[in-house]
Motif scaffolding. Structure first.
Motif, PDB file in Angstrom:
ATOM      1  N   VAL A 101       0.833  -1.193   0.000  1.00 61.68           N
ATOM      2  CA  VAL A 101       0.000   0.000   0.000  1.00 61.68           C
ATOM      3  C   VAL A 101       0.875   1.254   0.000  1.00 61.68           C
ATOM      4  CG1 VAL A 101      -1.775   1.276   1.268  1.00 61.68           C
ATOM      5  CG2 VAL A 101      -1.871  -1.223   1.154  1.00 61.68           C
ATOM      6  N   ALA A 104       2.012   1.843  -3.417  1.00 69.26           N
ATOM      7  CA  ALA A 104       0.973   2.465  -4.242  1.00 69.26           C
ATOM      8  C   ALA A 104       0.909   3.967  -3.997  1.00 69.26           C
ATOM      9  CB  ALA A 104      -0.380   1.817  -3.938  1.00 69.26           C
ATOM     10  N   TRP A 105       1.040   4.370  -2.741  1.00 69.81           N
ATOM     11  CA  TRP A 105       1.045   5.807  -2.423  1.00 69.81           C
ATOM     12  C   TRP A 105       2.258   6.504  -3.047  1.00 69.81           C
ATOM     13  CZ3 TRP A 105      -0.199   4.636   3.381  1.00 69.81           C
ATOM     14  CH2 TRP A 105      -1.580   4.452   3.523  1.00 69.81           C
ATOM     15  N   PHE A 107       3.698   5.678  -5.823  1.00 69.75           N
ATOM     16  CA  PHE A 107       3.350   5.842  -7.240  1.00 69.75           C
ATOM     17  C   PHE A 107       2.462   7.073  -7.445  1.00 69.75           C
ATOM     18  CE2 PHE A 107       4.327   1.336  -8.638  1.00 69.75           C
ATOM     19  CZ  PHE A 107       5.137   1.725  -9.706  1.00 69.75           C
ATOM     20  N   ILE A 208      -6.007   4.985  -6.113  1.00 67.17           N
ATOM     21  CA  ILE A 208      -4.907   4.390  -5.332  1.00 67.17           C
ATOM     22  C   ILE A 208      -4.895   2.878  -5.521  1.00 67.17           C
ATOM     23  CG2 ILE A 208      -3.785   4.312  -3.086  1.00 67.17           C
ATOM     24  CD1 ILE A 208      -4.132   7.096  -4.088  1.00 67.17           C
ATOM     25  N   CYS A 211      -3.000   1.972  -8.522  1.00 69.14           N
ATOM     26  CA  CYS A 211      -1.549   1.964  -8.244  1.00 69.14           C
ATOM     27  C   CYS A 211      -1.147   0.690  -7.512  1.00 69.14           C
ATOM     28  CB  CYS A 211      -1.165   3.193  -7.419  1.00 69.14           C
ATOM     29  SG  CYS A 211      -1.402   4.773  -8.249  1.00 69.14           S
ATOM     30  N   LEU A 212      -2.042   0.194  -6.652  1.00 70.72           N
ATOM     31  CA  LEU A 212      -1.755  -1.037  -5.916  1.00 70.72           C
ATOM     32  C   LEU A 212      -1.687  -2.239  -6.854  1.00 70.72           C
ATOM     33  CD1 LEU A 212      -1.352  -2.182  -3.022  1.00 70.72           C
ATOM     34  CD2 LEU A 212      -3.801  -2.671  -2.999  1.00 70.72           C
ATOM     35  N   THR A 215       1.537  -2.303  -8.544  1.00 70.12           N
ATOM     36  CA  THR A 215       2.545  -2.783  -7.586  1.00 70.12           C
ATOM     37  C   THR A 215       2.606  -4.303  -7.569  1.00 70.12           C
ATOM     38  OG1 THR A 215       2.258  -0.839  -6.169  1.00 70.12           O
ATOM     39  CG2 THR A 215       3.205  -2.806  -5.154  1.00 70.12           C
ATOM     40  N   TYR A 216       1.442  -4.955  -7.494  1.00 69.14           N
ATOM     41  CA  TYR A 216       1.416  -6.422  -7.416  1.00 69.14           C
ATOM     42  C   TYR A 216       1.843  -7.073  -8.730  1.00 69.14           C
ATOM     43  CZ  TYR A 216      -0.420  -6.924  -2.729  1.00 69.14           C
ATOM     44  OH  TYR A 216      -0.543  -6.923  -1.355  1.00 69.14           O
ATOM     45  N   MET A 432      -7.443   0.421   1.183  1.00 64.74           N
ATOM     46  CA  MET A 432      -7.769   1.409   0.157  1.00 64.74           C
ATOM     47  C   MET A 432      -9.021   2.213   0.494  1.00 64.74           C
ATOM     48  SD  MET A 432      -5.471   1.284  -2.292  1.00 64.74           S
ATOM     49  CE  MET A 432      -4.346   1.182  -0.888  1.00 64.74           C
TER      50      MET A 432
END
Length: 589
Positions: A101, A104-105, A107, A208, A211-212, A215-216, A432
């Motif tokens: 998380v 993601a932030w 990003f 957000i 973005c997560l 990330t994954y 989220m």
């Protein structure tokens, strides 16, 4: 088929270094220094890194390399204590649910760093309130007739002030304003769209979450390729942050006020040493920064060649971790000294914790620099690379434990990775939500307390007293043909267990409930937090009782004595003969 090996020893060392430094080194270490007297905390951190971290890192590296196993199977050396390994995996799983998380932030902030005008440097955005304080308000100029005046602007993230201004009678101009800074409003109202509390989770923040998902996807690509690829990626993800931190240090040192920040970082406030809290936090951070009791060091070491010298490795890694923390501290406090100079406040006015430091103070700091878009982008690129280094090994721990428990999964390609990553992504939906920051703070607060100290203490006790230091020394001699200093054995057997027991006891005594800013968690939320905290400890008594009960023996004493012996699965059974010296092969025959 033997266990996958590192392509080179440098890959292994850089992976551990990247894992240990991580994002925590960028905001947790500076925050700890700020709240604990600068140089006083730095001094204790160095002390505990030597007497506490070095022995524990060495222990985990040795048993991982000798057993060629992950964090659960390695405890075949003393089967009733396999709960330690399972607890390590659970800690890493808790960490892995919320750490992406943060990624993601990062990003999200990186995206806005390329704006024509950085949105957290000014008000007037759709999410800003009428009481918003812009960057120009914070760095307000002097009145035209106050030629010898100095400005005191008490603008601290999260703090509200009464609006007033004027001369204080001594020639100094004081200004206090009411509201939040633009950086904090961006964080609270644009990024989080924060609710009023944990009981109001609210809607999912879909930008957000996007973005997560990115990330994954990146994590899957890194993990699926195995250590031979991820071991090469660290050359970039570790190398670039060091370059960027150096750029920050050079640039920051050339700015007015930087010397004050560095002085605060290095000068020890010796009166702080009289506070037990600083000793507890320094010890905890020394363990946390190297990932002790998370199972990562065991997992990474299990991919080493059998005759690798762990003692040399641990000295290099701990030294590099300490030097990196100090290096980051110089860069951070140089820039914060400049920001404090611009605002006319002391450096310790920025004692924002954890997430506030990363997502409010850092953005505010870079917004004060020339070419803020450039420095902002570099900051979040650095944090992204450091985040990769910390996330990949944590997921690798869980994947390794899963495959060792169910060996057939090893032949199913990407299935183990999906089984680990997908539930974590689904859990990410909770973070989220508009109230997700309250959930994340709660998990972060309790995930490592008090289990990290308990597992560190038990690891030293079980290996030193149940498995025995004599066996341990023979294993070490078998691997690289040398013994280790007696001081290391004494530390593992006596100093570390007593030290961790003392720190653990005081931590329980001085416990305080969690908070996020001014929000105080209700009792039911604290109860959930304690469930999270003790979840990783539950396997300890359960597995101990089941293992002893299933062991042959007429009396309980016989059962316990036999159960504590290493079982037939313990030992270097999966390495090739090319990994062993002649002495090692002869000893195993």
């Amino acid at each position: 088929m033997g266990r996958e090996k590192w392509h080179s020893h440098v890959d292994y060392m850089l992976t551990i270094l990247g894992y240990s430094v991580g994002v925590g080194g960028m905001w947790k270490f500076p925050y700890m220094c700020m709240r604990n007297g600068g140089g006083a905390f730095l001094f204790l951190f160095l002390v505990f890194s030597v007497i506490g971290a070095i022995p524990c890192v060495f222990l985990e590296m040795v048993i991982g390399q000798y057993g060629q196993s992950g964090p659960v199977r390695v405890w075949n050396l003393c089967p009733p204590f396999k709960g330690i390994g399972l607890g390590n995996v659970l800690i890493s799983m808790f960490f892995s649910t919320y750490y992406p998380v943060l990624f993601a932030w990062f990003f999200f902030y990186l995206y806005f760093s390329f704006s024509a005008q950085i949105p957290w440097a000014h008000c007037g955005n759709s999410w800003n309130t009428p009481s918003c304080i812009s960057q120009s308000d914070v760095n307000v100029g002097m009145p035209g007739n106050a030629t010898n005046a100095t400005l005191t602007a008490s603008i601290v993230p999260g703090a509200l002030h009464n609006a007033s201004s004027g001369f204080n009678g001594t020639g100094n101009w004081t200004a206090t304003v009411s509201g939040m800074t633009a950086a904090e409003e961006f964080w609270r109202f644009r990024v989080l769209d924060i609710s009023d509390g944990l009981q109001y989770l609210g809607d999912i923040r879909w930008p957000i979450f996007g973005c997560l998902v990115i990330t994954y996807v990146l994590l899957f690509l890194f993990l699926f390729q195995g250590i031979k690829v991820s071991g090469k990626v660290v050359y970039v993800t570790v190398g670039i942050p060091y370059i960027l931190i150096t750029v920050f240090l050079i640039r920051g040192s050339l700015l007015p006020g930087s010397a004050d920040g560095i002085y605060y970082f290095l000068y020890p406030k010796f009166d702080k040493l009289l506070e037990p809290k600083i000793w507890v936090e320094a010890c905890n951070y020394a363990l946390y920064s190297l990932g002790i009791s998370w199972g990562c060091l065991i997992t990474l070491a299990s991919h080493n060649k059998f005759n690798n010298n762990c003692f040399r490795d641990v000295l290099i890694i701990v030294a590099a971790d300490v030097v990196t923390a100090v290096y980051v501290g110089f860069a951070f406090f140089a820039i914060m000294g400049h920001v404090a100079h611009l605002r006319g406040v002391a450096v310790d006015a920025f004692q924002s914790s954890g997430f506030n430091l990363g997502f409010i103070v850092y953005p505010e700091a870079v917004a004060s620099l020339p070419l803020p878009q450039l420095w902002s982008a570099l900051t979040f690129i650095t944090l992204l690379f450091l985040g990769i280094d910390s996330q990949v090994p944590c997921f690798e721990i869980t994947i390794t434990a899963l495959v060792e428990q169910f060996p057939r999964l090893e032949k199913t390609g990407c299935l183990p990775h999906i089984l680990v990553l997908l539930p974590s992504l689904v859990m990410g939906l909770l973070y989220m939500c508009r109230g997700g920051i309250y959930v994340l703070t709660l998990v972060d607060w309790f995930a490592f307390f008090p289990s990290m100290l308990v597992f560190a203490m038990l690891e030293c006790f079980v290996v030193s007293w149940c498995y025995g230091t004599n066996r341990l020394e023979k294993d070490i001699s078998m691997m690289w043909g040398k013994t280790v200093p007696k001081a290391m054995i004494i530390s593992l057997k006596y100093i570390c267990p007593i030290l961790f027991l003392g720190i653990f006891s005081y931590s329980l005594y001085s416990y305080r409930p969690p908070k996020y800013g001014d929000y105080v968690y209700p009792d039911w939320a604290t109860g959930i937090g304690w469930v999270i905290s003790f979840a990783s400890l539950v396997p300890l008594p359960v597995i101990f009782i089941l293992t002893v009960y299933g062991t042959e023996g007429k009396t309980l004493r016989e059962k316990i004595k036999k159960a504590l012996e290493p079982n037939k699965h313990w030992g270097p059974s999966t390495f090739g003969t090319e990994d062993c010296s002649g002495e090692a092969l002869e000893a195993m025959m």
